[in-house]
Structures are given as structure tokens and as C-alpha cells.
Design an enzyme around this catalytic site. Structure first.
Site, PDB file in Angstrom:
ATOM      1  N   ILE A 196      57.382  68.810  35.203  1.00  0.00           N
ATOM      2  CA  ILE A 196      57.592  70.043  34.441  1.00  0.00           C
ATOM      3  C   ILE A 196      56.192  70.569  34.171  1.00  0.00           C
ATOM      4  CG2 ILE A 196      57.738  68.747  32.247  1.00  0.00           C
ATOM      5  CD1 ILE A 196      59.520  70.936  31.114  1.00  0.00           C
ATOM      6  N   SER A 197      55.950  71.846  34.456  1.00  0.00           N
ATOM      7  CA  SER A 197      54.607  72.409  34.309  1.00  0.00           C
ATOM      8  C   SER A 197      54.199  72.427  32.839  1.00  0.00           C
ATOM      9  CB  SER A 197      54.575  73.840  34.842  1.00  0.00           C
ATOM     10  OG  SER A 197      54.970  73.874  36.190  1.00  0.00           O
TER      11      SER A 197
END
Ligand code: SAH
Length: 238
Positions: free
Chosen positions: A87-88
Site C-alpha cells: 500500500i503506497s
């Protein structure tokens, strides 16, 4: 007597694993207060678009990561989501959205690389409709589930290779690519509507520049922004 009677309930509500009770409100390190601290930090890091900041404060990021990592979900860091993907980090999500939006109300948005669906949920708050493409089927399914659980009904998840996306009909106000590429895949700018904006990390596998491609008629201009590190854009579908 050993064992359970057939008519005995298997588990009462209290015995259910805590995961079953995960809520959008969260508690402690997953509370709204923690999320608001993340937003304060994003402001300090230079995110200025109030609409993006409002979206970041509304979407429960902790529901997009495994429960074991939930208490870290509001730190400014990427976290594993399985299948070698991440997940960024919140800043990258907010910055990509800010560059894509450029202060405009968006109608149709395309994301390539749904992962857990978090960025798509943010984009869903900035646009009427979001299409997000994920090449790994299991991630696409999970993203679909989480997005539906938080009521992000204007976000549609597709399992496909987003680099292959083409259309003669649909044009997007904005396209956000959430995986790094050595150069801009040539068919993606063609999916932009007039004045549309494509945000994509471009560069080497270990370091890219957040890059903006803008469409004006049949010409496209390219501008590079901050250094970022993304997982690579890959071909094919799993
Ligand atoms: N948008 C995510 C980030 C996910 S990481 C977030 O909200 O944090 C990038 C994702 O891009 C990975 O899940 C990876 O599987 C996916 N991906 C890589 N190449 C792709 C392609 N060609 N088409 C679609 N998805 C791709």
C-alpha cells in the site's frame, strides 16, 4: 461429555476473533484522531489541496491493511499487502491525487494498480466514478471487498493488465498509475480527455520521478516532480 452438543452455537459474539469487529471508527492507533494527525503531517509535507486532504481524513486506511499492521497504517510509510506488493505511503497517495486533480472536480478517473484499493477509495471521493485495474486477481478481489465494506460504490475494480487498457469511447479526466515504469506506456495518454492529466512514476526500478502528462488537443506535455519509489508496473495478469 467431551465435545460440543450439535445445537450449541460455535461461537458467541464475544468469542469471535477481533477482526470480525473491525470498524471504520477504529480505536487507539487506528482512531479518527490518529488519522487527523496524518492529515496534519500531510499539510506539513506540502499537500495543499483541501479536497484531497478531506478525502485523506475520511477514508479509514487501517481497513485496507492486514489487522496485524493496522496500528501502523497511519504512519507515513508503505506497508506490505501480500503478493510482494505494498500500500503506497500516504504522502504519495495524496500527492498523486493532488497532481491528478489540479483543483478540478473530476468526472471519470482511471487507476492502474489497485493493490488493496486504498488510493482508489481516495480517488472515489474526488470523482464521480473511478475504474481501477489490478493485474493480481486475489488483490483485485480483496480490494473489491474492502471498497464495498466502506461503501465506496462509485469505484469499480477490474482484474486485468492496465498497460493494455485502450478505448475508443471512454476518456478519463485523470489517470493515476500506482506502479513504476521505465517510460510512459504509449497508449495511456490517448485515454485522456481534453485537458486530462496522467500521473505516473517514471524511472529506474529502484527510483522514479512522479511524472505528469497533460493532454491539450493532440499534443501531450510531460513534467517531472518529486523522487518516489514504487513497485514495478508488470505485464500480464495473474
Ligand atoms: N494503489 C495502491 C498501490 C498498490 S501497489 C494503494 O492504494 O496503495 C501497485 C499495484 O500495481 C500492485 O498491486 C501490482 O500488482 C499492480 N500492478 C502492477 N502492474 C500492473 C498492471 N500492468 N496492471 C494492473 N496492475 C498492475
Amino acid at each position: 461429555m467431551i465435545g460440543k452438543k450439535a445445537d450449541e452455537p460455535l461461537a458467541t459474539a464475544k468469542q469471535l476473533p477481533s477482526g470480525a469487529a473491525r470498524t471504520a471508527q477504529g480505536s487507539g492507533m487506528t482512531s479518527e484522531r490518529t488519522r487527523l494527525r496524518m492529515v496534519v503531517r500531510l499539510r506539513e509535507q506540502g499537500i495543499a489541496d483541501e479536497v484531497v486532504l478531506a478525502a485523506m481524513s475520511a477514508v479509514p486506511r487501517h481497513l485496507f491493511v492486514d489487522e496485524a499492521l493496522a496500528t501502523r497504517s497511519y504512519e507515513d510509510t508503505a506497508l506490505p499487502i501480500g503478493f510482494g506488493q505494498t500500500i503506497s505511503q500516504p504522502w504519495v497517495v495524496a500527492r498523486s491525487a493532488e497532481l491528478a486533480r489540479a483543483g478540478r472536480a473530476l468526472s471519470l478517473v482511471l487507476e492502474i494498480g489497485a493493490g488493496c484499493g486504498y488510493q482508489a477509495a481516495i480517488l472515489g471521493r474526488l470523482a464521480k466514478e473511478v475504474y481501477t485495474i489490478e493485474r493480481i486477481g486475489a488483490l483485485a478481489a480483496k480490494a473489491r471487498q474492502t471498497l464495498s465494506a466502506i461503501g465506496a460504490n462509485n469505484v469499480k475494480v477490474r482484474n486485468a493488465d492496465g498497460q493494455e487498457a485502450t478505448s475508443n469511447v471512454v476518456q478519463f479526466d485523470a489517470i493515476v498509475v500506482a506502479a513504476g515504469a521505465p517510460s510512459v506506456p504509449p497508449n495511456l495518454p490517448l485515454l485522456l480527455a481534453e485537458g486530462g492529466r496522467l500521473v505516473i512514476p517514471v524511472g529506474a526500478p529502484d527510483r522514479q520521478r512522479l511524472t505528469l502528462v497533460t493532454r491539450s488537443g493532440d499534443s501531450f506535455s510531460q513534467q517531472a516532480f518529486e523522487d518516489v519509489v514504487f513497485v514495478p508496473l508488470k505485464s500480464g495478469q495473474e
